[in-house]
Design an enzyme around this catalytic site. Structure first.
Site, PDB file in Angstrom:
ATOM      1  N   THR A  28      34.680  58.695  33.510  1.00 20.85           N
ATOM      2  CA  THR A  28      35.193  58.115  32.230  1.00 20.85           C
ATOM      3  C   THR A  28      34.816  59.108  31.709  1.00 20.85           C
ATOM      4  O   THR A  28      35.592  59.188  30.401  1.00 20.85           O
ATOM      5  CB  THR A  28      33.727  57.090  32.316  1.00 20.85           C
ATOM      6  OG1 THR A  28      32.663  57.098  31.651  1.00 20.85           O
ATOM      7  CG2 THR A  28      33.919  55.521  32.646  1.00 20.85           C
ATOM      8  N   HIS A 121      36.772  54.347  49.321  1.00 23.09           N
ATOM      9  CA  HIS A 121      38.029  53.594  48.671  1.00 23.09           C
ATOM     10  C   HIS A 121      39.397  53.452  48.772  1.00 23.09           C
ATOM     11  O   HIS A 121      40.215  53.281  48.201  1.00 23.09           O
ATOM     12  CB  HIS A 121      37.939  53.283  47.079  1.00 23.09           C
ATOM     13  CG  HIS A 121      36.594  52.075  47.406  1.00 23.09           C
ATOM     14  ND1 HIS A 121      35.512  52.065  46.188  1.00 23.09           N
ATOM     15  CD2 HIS A 121      35.402  51.531  48.740  1.00 23.09           C
ATOM     16  CE1 HIS A 121      34.595  50.688  46.856  1.00 23.09           C
ATOM     17  NE2 HIS A 121      34.575  51.045  48.032  1.00 23.09           N
TER      18      HIS A 121
END
Ligand code: APR
Length: 254
Positions: A28, A121
């Site tokens: 972030t 992922h």
């Protein structure tokens, strides 16, 4: 000494094979939203938009996937001090390597050796054919998309392609899973950074290490789903806390 990090230093003091497990919260600081935080992606986008079945069955949906993926403002993101601190910790020899849930490639961009990184992922900089498994760099497919191919098919077999990231309803990549568990087996501690620890099977990796009694230090803004298992939880911004913790770990050798 940085008093804020002292408890984490105590917890990781004797460890010299730390597995670093990262989630969206470490990115972030690079402008990439997380999923479940206050401004998380799942508050704006339906997770079903990342369901494998819809991508395979609905050509109109596939076109929207490519538009969202190839127009993502995050493609130009760069590593932040948190990513560089993780690389420094691995380079120092105190950490075995990194298992990341992130697909943004920022650990590699921060200089982490690929053989010390497991992207469990997947990797958003590649695309994959769901039929023959062929992989292509995202830039090649982006050029075809920009030239008007709204649903680029596999050049080898004509099959459907998708960003090479794990969609909901899709199994984790086999080789990455094997590498991640092999790293977990060798670890003597786990440092969790920027993850809610709410998605499986990925979250099973740090929980396995903590569950056998090895230290689990969490650097996360707000609670995770498994704080009772954490030896220490440093609550705050990873871009700020992680460099301070790694400085203390690497310089004092404790
Ligand atoms: N510093 C520290 N923590 C932060 C920061 C920051 N700068 N920014 C956000 N966080 C915290 C959030 O408060 C949240 O607790 O990071 C955590 C991120 O949790 P999630 O959004 O659930 O992300 P993650 O754990 O990586 O999700 C795992 O879920 O949807 C799937 O595939 C997706 O890989 C993802 C998986």
């Amino acid at each position: 000494m940085d008093a804020l990090c002292d408890p984490a230093l105590d917890a990781l003091g004797g460890a010299d094979a730390i597995l670093v497990f990262t989630g969206a919260g470490i990115s972030t600081g690079s402008g990439i939203p997380d999923f479940r935080g206050p401004n998380g992606l799942w508050k704006r986008i339906d997770p079903d938009d990342f369901a494998l079945e819809r991508h395979l069955d609905d050509p109109a949906f596939r076109r929207s996937t490519w538009h969202r993926h190839l127009r993502s403002p995050f493609l130009g993101a760069v590593p932040n001090p948190g990513h560089h601190a993780v690389t420094r910790l691995v380079t120092s020899g105190r950490a075995l390597g990194v298992v990341t849930q992130n697909v943004d490639g920022l650990h590699r961009a921060a200089g982490l050796e690929p053989e010390l990184l497991v992207e469990i992922h997947g990797d958003a900089s590649r695309v994959a054919c769901v039929s023959c498994g062929a992989r292509e760099p995202i830039d090649d497919v982006a050029a075809r998309w920009e030239a008007g191919e709204e649903d680029p098919a596999c050049l080898r077999c004509g099959g459907i392609m998708k960003p090479d990231v794990v969609f909901f309803g899709e199994a984790l990549p086999r080789e990455a899973t094997i590498r991640a568990w092999a790293m977990a087996d060798r670890a003597d501690a786990v440092l969790v950074v920027g993850s809610s620890l709410s998605v499986y099977p990925a979250a099973s990796i740090p929980l396995e290490i903590a569950g056998r009694g090895d230290p689990m230090v969490v650097v996360n803004r707000g609670p995770t789903d498994h704080d009772p298992l954490a030896t220490v939880h440093l609550d705050g911004d990873a871009s700020d806390l992680l460099p301070r913790l790694v400085d203390a770990l690497v310089t004092t050798g404790s």
